[in-house]
Scaffold this active site. Structure first.
Site, PDB file in Angstrom:
ATOM      1  N   LYS A  13       0.840  -1.197   0.000  1.00  0.00           N
ATOM      2  CA  LYS A  13       0.000   0.000   0.000  1.00  0.00           C
ATOM      3  C   LYS A  13       0.878   1.251   0.000  1.00  0.00           C
ATOM      4  O   LYS A  13       2.086   1.180   0.254  1.00  0.00           O
ATOM      5  CB  LYS A  13      -0.927   0.002   1.210  1.00  0.00           C
ATOM      6  CG  LYS A  13      -0.234   0.083   2.555  1.00  0.00           C
ATOM      7  CD  LYS A  13      -1.243   0.102   3.687  1.00  0.00           C
ATOM      8  CE  LYS A  13      -0.537   0.210   5.042  1.00  0.00           C
ATOM      9  NZ  LYS A  13      -1.473   0.353   6.154  1.00  0.00           N
ATOM     10  N   TYR A  58      16.788  30.786   3.741  1.00  0.00           N
ATOM     11  CA  TYR A  58      15.710  31.639   4.224  1.00  0.00           C
ATOM     12  C   TYR A  58      15.890  32.012   5.691  1.00  0.00           C
ATOM     13  O   TYR A  58      16.300  31.199   6.517  1.00  0.00           O
ATOM     14  CB  TYR A  58      14.365  30.927   4.066  1.00  0.00           C
ATOM     15  CG  TYR A  58      13.826  30.947   2.644  1.00  0.00           C
ATOM     16  CD1 TYR A  58      13.476  32.141   2.028  1.00  0.00           C
ATOM     17  CD2 TYR A  58      13.652  29.760   1.937  1.00  0.00           C
ATOM     18  CE1 TYR A  58      12.974  32.158   0.737  1.00  0.00           C
ATOM     19  CE2 TYR A  58      13.151  29.760   0.643  1.00  0.00           C
ATOM     20  CZ  TYR A  58      12.815  30.964   0.050  1.00  0.00           C
ATOM     21  OH  TYR A  58      12.320  30.984  -1.229  1.00  0.00           O
TER      22      TYR A  58
END
Length: 392
Positions: free
Chosen positions: A38, A284
Site C-alpha cells: 500500500k 531563508y
C-alpha cells in the site's frame, strides 16, 4: 522522456528479495505472508516491486484502496489483492470485476457488494470478503460480538458473499511489556469462535505485521489459533519487507534484524558551489550564519520532494563518503550543504540522502529520529516526482 533533474531513488531488487526470503523463512512455511504494498509500496513503487515479489512466490498483496488495487492488477494479473481500507460507493463493481478481496466491517459494505453482485447476476458465495474484527485498535473492524453475529447472518448459503478470511490489526505488536497484543489475541479468539458457531469456515485467519515475525510467542499463538479453525495463518509485513526491523523487538531475532537490507536509496548531485565568509548567512531567514570561511554546495532537493523541513540545520547527507550538515532552511526545491571539510568537492558529485556511501550510512530511521517521526513516513513522503529506478 528520461528524467534529467539529478534527483532519484534507487530500488534494490536484491534487497527486496532478500527481505522477502527472510520473512518467509521466519514463519517456517507454517504461515502465508502477504506483501503489503500500500501507499505505493511505502514509497518504493508498487508496480515495480510487486511483480518481483510475485515471481519470488508472493501470492497475496495488501493495498489501501481500489485505485491502488486496479493499478496493481495490471502488472500482477494472477495475484490475490486485499483492499485494506474497505470500500465506498461505486467501488463494489470494480472489486468484483478485478477479482479483489475487500476488507469489510460496516453493514453498508455488505449492502454495496450484495447490490453489485445482484446486478451482475452472480451466484451464491461468489464474492470473497475478509471480515475485520476490532480487537482494540478502535479504527476499523466489527466492534461488538452482537454486531458480528448480525453481519455473519447476512452471509447465508444463498448470499453472494463468502467469508474467505477473518482478520484483525494489532495496535502495538512490537511492545512486549505490557503485552497489549495478548489481550487483542484473546478478543480475536472469541470472535473466531463466534464465526465458527455461525457456520463459517474462513480459509485464512490473519493478524500481525512485521513485528509479529520477530516475536516467536505471538507467532506461535496465532499458528495454533489458525489450526484450531482449520485455517491458514497469514501475516501482513510491510516495514521489514523494505529493510527495516521494528524497534523494541526481542534480542533473540537480532541476527535476522541485521540481515534485513534497506531497499531504497535516495540520491542527488551537487549542482552549484560557492564560498561565503565568516559572518555571512545562507538560506531563508538567515538561520545559518558562517563561523568561518565556508564552502556551500547546493542540491536540487527540497521539502516538495519529501525532504522534511524539520531537517533544517540539523539533518545531514553523504558527500564523498562523509557526513555533511544541512546549512540553513530546507527550501521547497533546494537544500544547502556545508561541505567545507570535504576536499576537492565538485559540481556533479553524488549526494546520498538515504543509503550508503564510502562506508558511511544514513537510514530512514536516522531521518525519522531527527524529525520526530517514523521511517514509514520518511519513505512514503518521497514525492512521486522523484523517479524510482530499479537497480542490481
Amino acid at each position: 522522456m528520461m528524467p534529467t533533474r539529478p534527483v532519484w531513488a534507487e530500488i534494490s531488487r536484491s534487497g527486496l528479495l532478500n527481505n522477502w526470503k527472510l520473512l518467509r523463512s521466519a514463519v517456517h512455511n507454517e504461515a502465508d505472508v502477504m506483501a503489503v504494498v500500500k501507499a505505493d509500496a511505502y514509497g518504493h513503487n508498487a508496480v515495480a516491486c510487486a511483480p518481483l515479489l510475485e515471481r519470488a512466490g508472493a501470492k497475496w498483496f495488501g493495498v489501501t484502496c481500489v485505485t491502488e488495487a486496479v493499478a496493481l492488477r495490471k502488472v500482477c494479473p494472477d495475484a490475490r489483492i486485499l483492499v485494506m481500507s474497505g470500500l465506498w460507493g461505486g467501488e463494489a463493481g470494480a472489486i468484483i470485476e478485478h477479482r479483489l478481496a475487500p476488507q469489510v466491517w460496516e453493514p453498508f459494505h455488505f449492502d454495496l457488494l450484495e447490490k453489485a453482485a445482484l446486478a451482475l447476476g452472480l451466484g451464491p458465495r461468489s464474492v470473497a470478503i475478509h471480515l475485520e474484527i476490532d480487537t482494540g485498535m478502535s479504527r476499523q473492524g466489527v466492534r461488538s460480538f452482537d454486531e458480528l453475529e448480525k453481519l455473519l447472518a447476512r452471509c447465508s448459503a444463498e448470499s453472494p458473499i463468502l467469508v474467505e478470511g477473518v482478520m484483525t490489526h494489532f495496535s502495538a505488536p512490537e511492545v512486549l511489556e505490557p503485552d497489549e497484543t495478548q489481550s487483542q489475541i484473546a478478543r480475536f479468539t472469541t470472535a473466531l469462535d463466534v464465526v465458527a458457531k455461525q457456520g463459517h469456515h474462513p480459509v485464512w485467519i490473519h493478524a500481525g505485521n512485521s513485528a509479529t515475525a520477530f516475536v516467536p510467542q505471538h507467532l506461535e499463538t496465532l499458528k495454533k489459533l489458525a489450526q484450531k479453525h482449520s485455517a491458514r495463518l497469514m501475516l501482513r509485513p510491510g516495514l521489514a519487507l523494505y529493510g527495516y526491523s521494528p524497534r523494541f523487538t526481542p534480542h533473540s531475532r537480532d541476527a535476522m534484524n541485521r540481515e534485513l537490507k534497506p531497499v531504497l536509496a535516495w540520491k542527488t548531485r551537487i549542482v552549484s558551489i560557492r564560498t561565503i565568509e565568516a559572518g555571512e548567512s545562507a538560506g531563508y531567514n538567515m538561520t545559518f550564519r558562517a563561523s568561518r570561511r565556508t564552502t556551500l554546495a547546493l542540491i536540487p532537493v527540497g521539502y516538495a520532494d519529501g525532504l522534511n523541513r524539520l531537517l533544517s540545520n540539523c539533518g545531514s547527507a553523504l558527500v564523498r563518503g562523509k557526513k555533511v550538515p544541512i546549512a540553513g532552511r530546507v527550501s521547497m526545491d533546494q537544500t544547502i550543504l556545508d561541505v567545507t571539510d570535504i576536499p576537492q568537492v565538485e559540481i556533479g558529485d553524488e549526494v546520498v540522502l538515504i543509503g550508503e556511501q564510502g562506508g558511511e550510512c544514513i537510514t530512514a530511521y536516522d531521518l525519522a529520529d531527527a524529525t520526530g517521526t517514523i521511517p514509514y513516513e520518511v519513505t512514503c513522503a518521497i514525492n512521486a516526482r522523484v523517479p524510482r529506478l530499479l537497480v542490481d
